[in-house]
Design a protein around this motif. Sequence first.
Motif, mmCIF file in Angstrom:
data_model
loop_
_atom_site.group_PDB
_atom_site.id
_atom_site.type_symbol
_atom_site.label_atom_id
_atom_site.label_comp_id
_atom_site.label_asym_id
_atom_site.label_seq_id
_atom_site.Cartn_x
_atom_site.Cartn_y
_atom_site.Cartn_z
ATOM 1 N N TYR A 140 0.739 -1.114 -0.078
ATOM 2 C CA TYR A 140 0.033 0.067 0.145
ATOM 3 C C TYR A 140 1.107 1.142 0.151
ATOM 4 C CZ TYR A 140 -2.989 3.549 1.855
ATOM 5 O OH TYR A 140 -3.947 4.693 1.967
ATOM 6 N N TYR A 141 1.939 1.172 0.951
ATOM 7 C CA TYR A 141 2.866 2.406 0.970
ATOM 8 C C TYR A 141 3.543 2.613 -0.260
ATOM 9 C CZ TYR A 141 0.926 3.544 5.606
ATOM 10 O OH TYR A 141 0.274 4.133 6.548
ATOM 11 N N LYS A 142 3.940 1.242 -0.782
ATOM 12 C CA LYS A 142 4.990 1.506 -1.819
ATOM 13 C C LYS A 142 3.956 2.281 -3.194
ATOM 14 C CE LYS A 142 7.811 -2.427 -1.621
ATOM 15 N NZ LYS A 142 8.266 -3.657 -2.148
ATOM 16 N N LYS A 143 2.787 1.922 -3.476
ATOM 17 C CA LYS A 143 1.921 2.452 -4.379
ATOM 18 C C LYS A 143 1.749 3.943 -3.930
ATOM 19 C CE LYS A 143 -0.789 -1.644 -5.865
ATOM 20 N NZ LYS A 143 -2.029 -2.299 -5.766
ATOM 21 N N LYS A 144 1.408 4.282 -2.757
ATOM 22 C CA LYS A 144 1.193 5.529 -2.448
ATOM 23 C C LYS A 144 2.476 6.574 -2.707
ATOM 24 C CE LYS A 144 -0.678 8.249 1.269
ATOM 25 N NZ LYS A 144 -1.137 8.426 2.787
ATOM 26 N N LYS A 145 3.520 5.936 -2.260
ATOM 27 C CA LYS A 145 4.903 6.554 -2.830
ATOM 28 C C LYS A 145 4.867 6.864 -4.133
ATOM 29 C CE LYS A 145 9.777 6.106 -2.177
ATOM 30 N NZ LYS A 145 10.906 5.008 -2.148
ATOM 31 N N GLU A 146 4.729 5.588 -4.875
ATOM 32 C CA GLU A 146 4.899 5.969 -6.569
ATOM 33 C C GLU A 146 3.705 7.032 -6.815
ATOM 34 O OE1 GLU A 146 3.383 2.977 -9.980
ATOM 35 O OE2 GLU A 146 4.610 2.054 -8.438
ATOM 36 N N LEU A 148 2.556 9.547 -5.133
ATOM 37 C CA LEU A 148 3.260 10.848 -4.747
ATOM 38 C C LEU A 148 4.481 11.387 -5.671
ATOM 39 C CD1 LEU A 148 2.956 10.410 -0.997
ATOM 40 C CD2 LEU A 148 1.597 12.210 -2.478
ATOM 41 N N GLU A 149 5.234 10.237 -6.061
ATOM 42 C CA GLU A 149 6.517 10.555 -6.715
ATOM 43 C C GLU A 149 6.023 11.231 -8.295
ATOM 44 O OE1 GLU A 149 8.579 7.108 -6.726
ATOM 45 O OE2 GLU A 149 9.885 7.526 -4.956
ATOM 46 N N LYS A 150 5.031 10.286 -8.867
ATOM 47 C CA LYS A 150 4.458 10.901 -10.074
ATOM 48 C C LYS A 150 3.843 12.157 -9.917
ATOM 49 C CE LYS A 150 3.471 6.122 -12.018
ATOM 50 N NZ LYS A 150 2.388 5.405 -12.531
#
Length: 189
Positions: A140-146, A148-150
């Motif tokens: 979940y946090y990997k997707k959220k980070k991804e 946010l990075e985008k």
Amino acid sequence: MKMLKNNKKVRSSNFSREEEMNLIQEIEKFKHILECKITNKVTNAEKEEAWRKVLSSFNSRNLQVRSISQIKSKFDNLKTKAKKEMAKQKSYMRGTGGGPAIKIELDHVTEATLNVINMKTVVGLNNSLDSDFINVKVEYYKKKKELLEKRVEAEEKERSRRREREEEEHLKKMILLDLEIKLKEKQLK
């Protein structure tokens, strides 16, 4: 299920093996959403949308039209059956009495179901926490980070474009000022 005039429910037909396989194949496409353990407003909306897509695709491939509640219930039943089969196999492997362990042959629907569901829920984890919640949270946090990075990257591109436009405007103004200064100098001479 349909209702008759005297409030009795009419049973729909049983799922055929082909329908069960079609259902599992459709669910496989969205298993990362449907089997996610996180429940919040966003993930629940994603799950409902995924179920609608599964239903639409499933009904387009079969003669018998099913409802979302029917396919959800069927999938739950298939998962329960698959977990029972794995528990039975695990029981036989731990049994005593000598001889080789008894291997239970699984049908293709049960094998496909096991491929869809999170195997950690069937056989258990090998870590000391014995929970896949941490793994789900990490994803979940990997997707959220991804995401946010985008978003940061898009905002940075927009700032860069804005900066370039401002620099062009500034350069044009400087050229105009320079021309005005030269014109004024010529007029003074």
